[in-house]
Design an enzyme around this catalytic site. Structure first.
Site, PDB file in Angstrom:
ATOM      1  N   ARG A   1       0.812  -1.224   0.000  1.00 26.28           N
ATOM      2  CA  ARG A   1       0.000   0.000   0.000  1.00 26.28           C
ATOM      3  C   ARG A   1       0.843   1.271   0.000  1.00 26.28           C
ATOM      4  NH1 ARG A   1      -4.139  -1.636   4.703  1.00 26.28           N
ATOM      5  NH2 ARG A   1      -2.238  -2.615   5.466  1.00 26.28           N
ATOM      6  N   GLN A   2       2.104   1.178   0.421  1.00 31.10           N
ATOM      7  CA  GLN A   2       3.006   2.346   0.332  1.00 31.10           C
ATOM      8  C   GLN A   2       3.734   2.230  -1.011  1.00 31.10           C
ATOM      9  OE1 GLN A   2       3.252   4.930   2.513  1.00 31.10           O
ATOM     10  NE2 GLN A   2       4.854   5.948   1.347  1.00 31.10           N
TER      11      GLN A   2
ATOM     12  N   ASP B   1     -16.239  -0.051  -4.045  1.00 33.08           N
ATOM     13  CA  ASP B   1     -16.227   1.185  -4.829  1.00 33.08           C
ATOM     14  C   ASP B   1     -16.012   0.870  -6.305  1.00 33.08           C
ATOM     15  OD1 ASP B   1     -13.423   0.774  -5.164  1.00 33.08           O
ATOM     16  OD2 ASP B   1     -13.090   1.715  -3.224  1.00 33.08           O
TER      17      ASP B   1
ATOM     18  N   LYS C   1     -20.935   6.067  -3.070  1.00 33.45           N
ATOM     19  CA  LYS C   1     -21.187   6.929  -1.912  1.00 33.45           C
ATOM     20  C   LYS C   1     -21.791   8.236  -2.397  1.00 33.45           C
ATOM     21  CE  LYS C   1     -17.509   5.304   1.085  1.00 33.45           C
ATOM     22  NZ  LYS C   1     -16.189   5.500   1.596  1.00 33.45           N
TER      23      LYS C   1
ATOM     24  N   ARG D   1     -23.127  11.949  -0.831  1.00 34.00           N
ATOM     25  CA  ARG D   1     -23.303  12.795   0.358  1.00 34.00           C
ATOM     26  C   ARG D   1     -24.699  13.411   0.331  1.00 34.00           C
ATOM     27  NH1 ARG D   1     -20.909  14.435   4.522  1.00 34.00           N
ATOM     28  NH2 ARG D   1     -18.940  13.410   4.030  1.00 34.00           N
TER      29      ARG D   1
HETATM   30  C1  R5P Z   1      -8.582   0.067  -0.087  1.00 38.58           C
HETATM   31  O1  R5P Z   1      -8.105   0.634  -1.054  1.00 38.58           O
HETATM   32  C2  R5P Z   1      -8.579  -1.414   0.028  1.00 38.58           C
HETATM   33  O2  R5P Z   1      -8.960  -2.020  -1.170  1.00 38.58           O
HETATM   34  C3  R5P Z   1      -9.477  -1.866   1.149  1.00 38.58           C
HETATM   35  O3  R5P Z   1     -10.799  -1.430   0.850  1.00 38.58           O
HETATM   36  C4  R5P Z   1      -9.041  -1.276   2.463  1.00 38.58           C
HETATM   37  O4  R5P Z   1      -7.695  -1.581   2.713  1.00 38.58           O
HETATM   38  C5  R5P Z   1      -9.893  -1.832   3.574  1.00 38.58           C
HETATM   39  O5  R5P Z   1      -9.496  -1.246   4.770  1.00 38.58           O
HETATM   40  P1  R5P Z   1     -10.416  -1.250   6.058  1.00 38.58           P
HETATM   41  O6  R5P Z   1     -10.813  -2.683   6.311  1.00 38.58           O
HETATM   42  O7  R5P Z   1      -9.541  -0.684   7.131  1.00 38.58           O
HETATM   43  O8  R5P Z   1     -11.597  -0.386   5.786  1.00 38.58           O
END
Ligand code: R5P
Length: 282
Positions: free
Chosen positions: A91-92, A161, A184, A186
């Site tokens: 992720r980094q 998403d 989502k 708002r």
């Molecule tokens: C985000 O980009 C990933 O695909 C996951 O949706 C995210 O890592 C999930 O994180 P958490 O369980 O903390 O909401």
């Protein structure tokens, strides 16, 4: 093909070794009392192709992987394939702020140095694959997840998403289920509505599929709203069950069922990715 499974990946290794054509390497992997790792291959691997299976997470597993690769090479392996079920630090994947370490690149350079091929599974960002200096391929667990979800009563599969909708699509198309992604909207300063783009969830058992569940926040927010919209059951599913900070218990309150693959060995690891790896190396 000879196989060495590291201590992060015993479930996958056991399943692969039950398949025809795979044999275990006689290897000793221990931790000294000071926690340093020691690896020794106890057979001649000259001319052999070797599959190494080990995560780079948490940190001690990265060190174990580097030592396994070195021992296998020292024992004469002619070709080494490194399967990394959960590639930590993915992720980094870039500098989000000036002068940060690009952790994913550092890890890719390290684990790609002493192997002929790298396999990852549902890596967070495909861009990371470009950081390897060797042949590298990202596999997906979405087909095996899709089949499992169908067998366990899911009517439809949702991604959290639009950016991750391909995962839901692959899982659902494999299983012959409906799919959609969550949007989502708002509604006011305090209310955000989360709803499928077009799928009507009333009376349906819906599975949300993600690459990683960490805190569970993403899925819990969605599950609560899907229940309000009339979903009869919610299944939380993912490839990599990180489950930080008591996430499994929190998810169990919001969802009817939580399931993950065995890339990270958890109580929820009911889906094996052994076939995903074995098919990639056959
Ligand atoms: C985000 O980009 C990933 O695909 C996951 O949706 C995210 O890592 C999930 O994180 P958490 O369980 O903390 O909401």
């Amino acid at each position: 093909m000879k196989v060495v499974g590291g201590s992060s990946s015993e479930m996958i290794t056991k399943d692969i070794l039950n398949m025809p054509g795979f044999e275990p390497v006689d290897v000793k992997i221990i931790r000294y009392p000071d926690t340093e790792c020691y690896v020794r291959v106890r057979e001649d691997l000259s001319g052999k192709e070797v599959l190494v299976i080990q995560n780079t997470y948490p940190d001690e597993n990265l060190v174990e992987l580097l030592l396994i690769q070195d021992a296998v090479r020292n024992a004469g392996a002619s070709r080494v394939i490194t399967a990394i079920p959960y590639f930590g630090y993915a992720r980094q994947d870039r500098m989000f702020e000036e002068w940060e370490a690009v952790s994913a690149r550092v890890m890719a350079k390290a684990v790609g140095r002493n192997t002929d091929r790298v396999l990852t599974v549902d890596i967070h960002n495909l861009k990371v694959m470009d950081y390897f200096d060797t042949e590298a391929e990202n596999l997906t667990a979405m087909k095996v997840i899709g089949r499992y979800l169908k067998e366990n009563g899911a009517d439809a599969i949702l991604s959290p998403d639009a950016g991750s909708k391909d995962r839901a699509r692959i899982a659902a198309e494999t299983a012959g289920l409906d799919w959609d992604f969550l949007e989502k909207t708002r509604l006011d300063g305090e209310t955000v509505q989360i709803k499928p783009k077009s799928l009507d969830v009333r009376g349906k058992c819906v599975a949300i599929v993600d690459d990683i569940i960490a805190t569970g926040g993403t899925i819990i927010n969605s599950a609560n709203q899907l229940k309000e919209q009339g979903a009869s059951r919610i299944i939380a599913s993912c490839t990599h069950g990180l489950f930080t900070g008591g996430a499994i218990d929190k998810l169990a309150q919001a969802c009817d069922f939580v399931v993950s693959t065995d890339t990270l060995e958890r109580p929820t690891s009911e889906i094996s990715i052994a076939s995903v790896i074995s098919e990639a190396v056959e």
